[in-house]
Enzyme design. Structure first.
Site, PDB file in Angstrom:
ATOM      1  N   LYS A   7       1.099  -1.199  -0.128  1.00 36.35           N
ATOM      2  CA  LYS A   7       0.047  -0.219  -0.681  1.00 36.35           C
ATOM      3  C   LYS A   7       0.844   0.927   0.123  1.00 36.35           C
ATOM      4  O   LYS A   7       0.629   2.695  -0.950  1.00 36.35           O
ATOM      5  CB  LYS A   7      -0.904  -0.005   1.354  1.00 36.35           C
ATOM      6  CG  LYS A   7      -1.866   1.209   1.301  1.00 36.35           C
ATOM      7  CD  LYS A   7      -2.516   1.096   1.974  1.00 36.35           C
ATOM      8  CE  LYS A   7      -3.810   2.600   2.672  1.00 36.35           C
ATOM      9  NZ  LYS A   7      -4.143   2.026   3.512  1.00 36.35           N
TER      10      LYS A   7
ATOM     11  N   GLU B 184      10.984  -4.541   4.093  1.00 36.69           N
ATOM     12  CA  GLU B 184      10.458  -6.275   3.452  1.00 36.69           C
ATOM     13  C   GLU B 184      10.758  -6.753   2.453  1.00 36.69           C
ATOM     14  O   GLU B 184      11.146  -7.083   1.151  1.00 36.69           O
ATOM     15  CB  GLU B 184       9.526  -7.044   4.473  1.00 36.69           C
ATOM     16  CG  GLU B 184       9.952  -7.700   5.956  1.00 36.69           C
ATOM     17  CD  GLU B 184       9.567  -6.317   6.525  1.00 36.69           C
ATOM     18  OE1 GLU B 184       9.146  -5.360   6.613  1.00 36.69           O
ATOM     19  OE2 GLU B 184       9.457  -6.438   8.030  1.00 36.69           O
TER      20      GLU B 184
ATOM     21  N   GLY C  83      -4.894  -2.801   4.688  1.00 37.64           N
ATOM     22  CA  GLY C  83      -4.093  -3.112   4.280  1.00 37.64           C
ATOM     23  C   GLY C  83      -3.950  -4.514   4.513  1.00 37.64           C
ATOM     24  O   GLY C  83      -5.161  -5.417   4.041  1.00 37.64           O
ATOM     25  N   ARG C  84      -5.412  -4.209   5.367  1.00 45.04           N
ATOM     26  CA  ARG C  84      -5.299  -6.324   6.489  1.00 45.04           C
ATOM     27  C   ARG C  84      -7.138  -6.349   5.654  1.00 45.04           C
ATOM     28  O   ARG C  84      -7.811  -7.486   6.097  1.00 45.04           O
ATOM     29  CB  ARG C  84      -5.932  -6.171   7.434  1.00 45.04           C
ATOM     30  CG  ARG C  84      -6.264  -5.393   8.347  1.00 45.04           C
ATOM     31  CD  ARG C  84      -5.742  -4.916  10.172  1.00 45.04           C
ATOM     32  NE  ARG C  84      -6.054  -4.030  11.415  1.00 45.04           N
ATOM     33  CZ  ARG C  84      -5.856  -3.245  10.824  1.00 45.04           C
ATOM     34  NH1 ARG C  84      -4.461  -2.754   9.813  1.00 45.04           N
ATOM     35  NH2 ARG C  84      -5.934  -2.307  12.076  1.00 45.04           N
TER      36      ARG C  84
ATOM     37  N   GLU D 268      -4.165  -6.611  14.516  1.00 44.62           N
ATOM     38  CA  GLU D 268      -3.355  -5.301  14.506  1.00 44.62           C
ATOM     39  C   GLU D 268      -5.099  -4.467  14.514  1.00 44.62           C
ATOM     40  O   GLU D 268      -5.012  -3.711  14.634  1.00 44.62           O
ATOM     41  CB  GLU D 268      -3.385  -5.760  13.101  1.00 44.62           C
ATOM     42  CG  GLU D 268      -2.346  -4.519  13.096  1.00 44.62           C
ATOM     43  CD  GLU D 268      -1.385  -4.601  11.508  1.00 44.62           C
ATOM     44  OE1 GLU D 268      -1.767  -3.815  10.431  1.00 44.62           O
ATOM     45  OE2 GLU D 268      -0.183  -5.033  11.038  1.00 44.62           O
TER      46      GLU D 268
ATOM     47  N   HIS E 228      -2.217 -33.603  17.564  1.00 45.57           N
ATOM     48  CA  HIS E 228      -0.643 -34.179  18.239  1.00 45.57           C
ATOM     49  C   HIS E 228       0.095 -32.779  18.896  1.00 45.57           C
ATOM     50  O   HIS E 228       0.783 -33.787  19.483  1.00 45.57           O
ATOM     51  CB  HIS E 228      -0.513 -35.125  16.889  1.00 45.57           C
ATOM     52  CG  HIS E 228      -1.640 -36.198  16.760  1.00 45.57           C
ATOM     53  ND1 HIS E 228      -1.722 -37.662  17.225  1.00 45.57           N
ATOM     54  CD2 HIS E 228      -2.673 -35.997  15.492  1.00 45.57           C
ATOM     55  CE1 HIS E 228      -2.350 -37.985  16.321  1.00 45.57           C
ATOM     56  NE2 HIS E 228      -3.006 -36.766  15.574  1.00 45.57           N
TER      57      HIS E 228
ATOM     58  N   LYS F 208       9.765  -0.104  13.676  1.00 47.92           N
ATOM     59  CA  LYS F 208      10.659   0.096  12.586  1.00 47.92           C
ATOM     60  C   LYS F 208      11.382   0.739  12.800  1.00 47.92           C
ATOM     61  O   LYS F 208      11.855   0.691  12.272  1.00 47.92           O
ATOM     62  CB  LYS F 208       9.039  -0.176  11.600  1.00 47.92           C
ATOM     63  CG  LYS F 208       8.591  -0.846  11.402  1.00 47.92           C
ATOM     64  CD  LYS F 208       7.229  -0.077  10.376  1.00 47.92           C
ATOM     65  CE  LYS F 208       6.133  -0.528  10.071  1.00 47.92           C
ATOM     66  NZ  LYS F 208       4.965  -0.410   8.681  1.00 47.92           N
TER      67      LYS F 208
HETATM   68  O1  F6P Z   1       3.399  -2.807   9.470  1.00 46.42           O
HETATM   69  C1  F6P Z   1       2.343  -3.652   9.557  1.00 46.42           C
HETATM   70  C2  F6P Z   1       1.360  -3.016   8.227  1.00 46.42           C
HETATM   71  O2  F6P Z   1       1.802  -1.580   8.019  1.00 46.42           O
HETATM   72  C3  F6P Z   1       0.893  -3.969   8.315  1.00 46.42           C
HETATM   73  O3  F6P Z   1      -0.247  -2.778   8.774  1.00 46.42           O
HETATM   74  C4  F6P Z   1       0.311  -3.577   6.473  1.00 46.42           C
HETATM   75  O4  F6P Z   1      -0.639  -5.002   5.881  1.00 46.42           O
HETATM   76  C5  F6P Z   1       1.795  -3.980   5.968  1.00 46.42           C
HETATM   77  O5  F6P Z   1       2.684  -3.157   7.077  1.00 46.42           O
HETATM   78  C6  F6P Z   1       2.222  -3.976   4.944  1.00 46.42           C
HETATM   79  O6  F6P Z   1       1.982  -2.765   4.452  1.00 46.42           O
HETATM   80  P1  F6P Z   1       2.169  -2.152   3.486  1.00 46.42           P
HETATM   81  O7  F6P Z   1       1.186  -2.666   2.400  1.00 46.42           O
HETATM   82  O8  F6P Z   1       2.094  -0.664   2.926  1.00 46.42           O
HETATM   83  O9  F6P Z   1       3.593  -2.771   2.323  1.00 46.42           O
END
Ligand code: F6P
Length: 537
Positions: A203, A209, A264-265, A350, A381, A495
């Site tokens: 987003k 990452e 995002g979620r 979240e 198990h 972060k």
């Molecule tokens: O760090 C949490 C977060 O902001 C989530 O809310 C989100 O889904 C995820 O990181 C990824 O964010 P983006 O879509 O901006 O890469």
């Protein structure tokens, strides 16, 4: 949503009434409640292809009515309407939370939003169909056989869930989320650049990452193709940040828009779901949306006592705020839903892992329980021993499919037998077994609250309804706890600190601000065989 004059949840008359009911309820084992006539019929609800059975919950008629009263006093139906018609419910970011508009036929108030959605949805689905149909191929003309979906959190979990459940395309889909070189290597190993499509979803398009992995993928691709123009055919991106997509080198035709009013979620219904659309095709993706819309309509229209997302939210409140349940397990008795718990974990924790109300005042009651779980029957198990004989209190959702659409009927019979017997044990314990033959170390207390969700067939529509059910449960919890379920400020501090430690790991002179962390940093600096270069990124 932000009405400052309204009471905090614990100040409502319903909360006080429920507190009194809980004192009595905890003295009664649930096996004494569930014998009532028509218990299953009274406490189960069907919506679309889902049957939700909450007859094993620790409730009776007066508790259920008390919970319904709490939802009424919290004006839940008004708040649902406010959310779905675009009011600013995410008050800290001053945004609506309009993910429902992505799948529900237009609300009159949202004409402009709906037009934007339709335009972008059509573009995305056309792109997906072109990849599936071989009209949009790799730069040498070969068909796409592999996708690497790069994204994390909400830009990953829903897509992986849906693709694992529904992908029958023959296209292999890999997910790359973590900032771990081993995961990156694994995701790229054995791929042919001529037949691989990279889908970058972020987003913000600034997430560490995702951007680190996207750059690694581009480097991998260019090392093998030595052709920058080929990027246009092999990289597609979804974001709210067009400038960064362009800077990365994504062709404009391969850029898809995500609006700031989609969290995002809650975003897999948008172009974020492009990987899902490639996996299942446009007609099935539309069925996925209509499955969500079936649940939206139910959530908006059904009276509280029959409104299943509201009821699931109320049961969470009953179990965790009144009966002291500390965690909630999501147990999938269908391997295709094996990552469902990870999706629900982000969605719930979240959204509702908050300690202040939307008006900024401190919460005096617990908010989200810890969500965990797994794929069954493996859990039986592994961790079910603690569920049966441990000292912790929990609640659980069991999810199973009526028709598994495979050719192993006896497997399915056993799978369902295990699913139903586990919730039976969690309800009755060893109470129904012959007393004198049960030794003390064999005693199982039972009296745990569980819900069972039966999905007719795990198709696109049913999965859409199932996901929307949990989304609405989460939103409804936020309405009753009076918290903002649509922001996530708590993740920001980590972060920032990671950036500081990243610098400290690469430069011998820099010191971390605290002793224990400095000790770890020094250990890495002293013992690593491949020192980090200062400025490595
Ligand atoms: O760090 C949490 C977060 O902001 C989530 O809310 C989100 O889904 C995820 O990181 C990824 O964010 P983006 O879509 O901006 O890469």
């Amino acid at each position: 949503m932000t009405d400052k004059t309204a009471s905090r949840p614990e100040e409502t008359a319903s909360w006080k009434k429920l507190t009194a009911l809980a004192e009595i309820a905890t003295q009664t084992h649930n096996r004494e409640r569930v014998g009532e006539t028509d218990r299953f019929e009274k406490y189960s609800i069907r919506v679309g292809s889902l049957l939700v059975d909450f007859s094993k919950q620790r409730i009776d008629r007066s508790i259920f009515e008390g919970l319904v009263g709490l939802a009424e006093e919290s004006r839940v139906l008004d708040l649902i309407s406010a959310q779905m018609t675009g009011e600013i419910v995410n008050v800290t970011e001053h945004r609506p939370a309009l993910h429902t508009a992505l799948r529900t036929p237009a609300d009159a108030k949202l004409t402009q939003v709906t037009q934007d959605i339709e335009r972008e949805q059509d573009r995305m689905l056309q792109y997906a169909e072109a990849v599936r149909g071989g009209e949009r191929n790799g730069f040498t003309g070969r068909r796409i056989t592999h996708i690497v979906h790069i994204g994390v959190g909400g830009s990953h979990l829903g897509c992986e869930l849906a693709c694992r459940a529904l992908n029958r395309s023959g296209i292999e889909i890999r997910f790359l989320a973590n900032i771990d070189g081993a995961a990156t290597t694994h995701a790229l190993t054995g791929l042919d650049p001529e037949t691989t499509l990279f889908v970058i979803v972020s987003k913000t398009f600034t997430t560490l990452e995702t951007l680190t992995n996207a750059h690694a993928a581009r480097t991998w691709f260019l090392e093998r193709t030595c052709d920058k123009t080929a990027i246009a055919s092999h990289f597609v991106a979804v974001s709210n940040n067009a400038a960064e997509m362009t800077k990365f080198g994504i062709a404009s035709v391969s850029q898809f828009k995500l609006w700031d009013w989609v969290g995002g979620r809650f975003s897999l219904w948008s172009s974020v779901g492009i990987t899902i659309a490639i996996a299942i095709g446009a007609p099935e993706f539309r069925k996925f949306l209509s499955g969500g819309a079936i649940m939206d309509e139910h959530f908006r229209e059904a009276p509280i006592a029959e409104n299943i997302p509201v009821i699931l939210a109320l049961l969470t409140i009953w179990n965790s705020n009144f009966l002291g349940s500390q965690s909630h397990a999501v147990l999938s008795y269908d391997s295709r839903l094996r990552t469902f718990v990870e999706f629900v974990q982000q969605l719930e924790m979240e959204s509702n892992g908050k300690a202040v109300h939307a008006d900024g005042s401190t919460c005096n009651v617990h908010t989200s329980p810890i969500i965990w779980g797994g794929e069954e029957t493996q859990g039986q198990h592994a961790f079910h021993q603690l569920l049966h004989q441990g000292t912790r209190t929990f609640s659980a959702d069991f999810i199973a499919t009526v028709d598994p659409e495979h050719n192993h009927p006896d497997h399915h019979r056993w799978l369902l037998a295990n699913c139903f017997s586990q919730s039976q044990v969690m309800l009755y314990g060893t109470a129904n077994q012959a007393r004198d033959s049960t030794k003390v170390h064999e005693v199982v207390s039972g009296d745990h609250a569980t819900t069972t969700i039966l999905v007719d067939k795990l198709n696109a529509e049913a999965l859409g309804s199932l996901i929307a059910l949990y989304e609405h449960k989460v939103a409804c919890l936020g309405m009753i706890w009076r918290i903002n379920s649509f922001d996530q400020w708590g993740v920001e501090l980590g972060k920032r600190l990671a950036r500081e430690i990243y610098r400290a790991l690469g430069s011998p002179d820099s010191e971390s601000s605290d002793g224990p962390t400095e000790g770890l940093v020094r250990t890495i600096r002293d013992r690593t065989t491949s020192p980090f270069n200062d400025g490595d990124d």
